[in-house]
Motif scaffolding. Structure first.
Motif, short mmCIF file in Angstrom:
data_model
loop_
_atom_site.label_atom_id
_atom_site.label_comp_id
_atom_site.label_asym_id
_atom_site.label_seq_id
_atom_site.Cartn_x
_atom_site.Cartn_y
_atom_site.Cartn_z
N LYS A 137 0.88 -1.18 0.00
CA LYS A 137 0.00 0.00 0.00
C LYS A 137 0.91 1.23 0.00
O LYS A 137 1.40 1.67 1.04
CB LYS A 137 -0.93 0.00 1.22
CG LYS A 137 -1.85 1.20 1.27
CD LYS A 137 -2.88 1.11 2.39
CE LYS A 137 -2.27 1.36 3.74
NZ LYS A 137 -3.27 1.54 4.81
N ALA A 138 1.16 1.79 -1.18
CA ALA A 138 2.06 2.93 -1.32
C ALA A 138 1.35 4.26 -1.07
O ALA A 138 1.98 5.26 -0.76
CB ALA A 138 2.69 2.93 -2.71
N PHE A 139 0.01 4.27 -1.21
CA PHE A 139 -0.80 5.46 -0.96
C PHE A 139 -2.24 5.02 -0.76
O PHE A 139 -2.61 3.90 -1.10
CB PHE A 139 -0.70 6.47 -2.11
CG PHE A 139 -1.34 5.99 -3.38
CD1 PHE A 139 -2.67 6.30 -3.67
CD2 PHE A 139 -0.64 5.21 -4.28
CE1 PHE A 139 -3.27 5.83 -4.83
CE2 PHE A 139 -1.22 4.74 -5.44
CZ PHE A 139 -2.55 5.06 -5.72
N TYR A 140 -3.04 5.92 -0.20
CA TYR A 140 -4.47 5.66 -0.07
C TYR A 140 -5.21 6.95 0.20
O TYR A 140 -4.60 8.00 0.40
CB TYR A 140 -4.74 4.60 1.01
CG TYR A 140 -4.66 5.07 2.45
CD1 TYR A 140 -5.81 5.18 3.22
CD2 TYR A 140 -3.45 5.38 3.03
CE1 TYR A 140 -5.75 5.58 4.55
CE2 TYR A 140 -3.38 5.79 4.35
CZ TYR A 140 -4.54 5.88 5.11
OH TYR A 140 -4.47 6.29 6.42
N VAL A 141 -6.53 6.87 0.21
CA VAL A 141 -7.37 8.01 0.57
C VAL A 141 -7.72 7.83 2.05
O VAL A 141 -8.42 6.88 2.41
CB VAL A 141 -8.65 8.07 -0.30
CG1 VAL A 141 -9.55 9.21 0.16
CG2 VAL A 141 -8.29 8.20 -1.77
N PRO A 142 -7.24 8.72 2.92
CA PRO A 142 -7.42 8.51 4.36
C PRO A 142 -8.79 8.96 4.89
O PRO A 142 -9.42 9.86 4.34
CB PRO A 142 -6.32 9.38 4.97
CG PRO A 142 -6.14 10.48 3.99
CD PRO A 142 -6.39 9.87 2.63
N ARG A 143 -9.20 8.31 5.94
CA ARG A 143 -10.44 8.67 6.63
C ARG A 143 -10.36 10.10 7.16
O ARG A 143 -11.33 10.86 7.09
CB ARG A 143 -10.66 7.69 7.78
CG ARG A 143 -11.83 8.00 8.66
CD ARG A 143 -11.94 6.94 9.73
NE ARG A 143 -12.77 7.40 10.83
CZ ARG A 143 -12.89 6.76 11.97
NH1 ARG A 143 -12.25 5.62 12.16
NH2 ARG A 143 -13.65 7.23 12.93
N SER A 144 -9.19 10.49 7.67
CA SER A 144 -9.03 11.83 8.26
C SER A 144 -9.07 12.93 7.21
O SER A 144 -9.38 14.07 7.54
CB SER A 144 -7.72 11.91 9.04
OG SER A 144 -6.61 11.76 8.16
#
Length: 141
Positions: A91-98
């Motif tokens: 997982k190099a990146f993602y869309v965060p909850r925060s």
């Protein structure tokens, strides 16, 4: 509790960092300072995966290759979009909850050469509301 990451207005000039997954099918660029402050979250998924959070506005992130190689995992509230390479599992990146309007890059997945310094700042997920409020500025353009 934890140190606060300074707002973008106080940040130095941006450089372009490149990075990606282990098998290099997923590749990206992100504009961020050369001296990075990253968050070390103590939630279950971040603790287990060793993710160091570099949160940026979505406009400062560019996926260069591998869109078709990404799979997605969601849990709990379903807001965070954990995207990982379906070949190597990174997982190099993602869309965060925060910061659902931003992108969270794993600083451990940046290529060598563009990071001048790295400061790790704790993010206390056990006190999520206060910790998130302290970093609200990170995904603003």
């Amino acid at each position: 509790m934890h140190a606060s990451v300074p707002p973008l207005a106080e940040s130095p000039a941006l450089v372009t960092h490149r990075g990606g997954c282990h098998c290099r099918r997923v590749r990206f660029e992100v504009d961020a300072p050369a001296a990075l402050q990253v968050l070390d979250c103590n939630c279950s998924i971040c603790r287990m995966s060793g993710f160091w959070h570099l949160i940026v506005p979505a406009a400062r992130f560019r996926l260069l290759a591998g869109a078709a190689d990404l799979a997605e995992y969601r849990f709990n509230t379903g807001v965070a979009r954990h995207r990982f390479c379906r070949h190597c599992g990174i997982k190099a990146f993602y869309v965060p909850r925060s910061h659902p309007d931003g992108i969270d890059v794993n600083a451990r997945c940046l290529d060598p050469g563009s990071v001048a310094a790295l400061e790790i700042v704790p993010f206390d997920d056990r006190n999520r509301a206060a910790a998130t409020a302290a970093i609200a500025h990170l995904a603003r353009a």
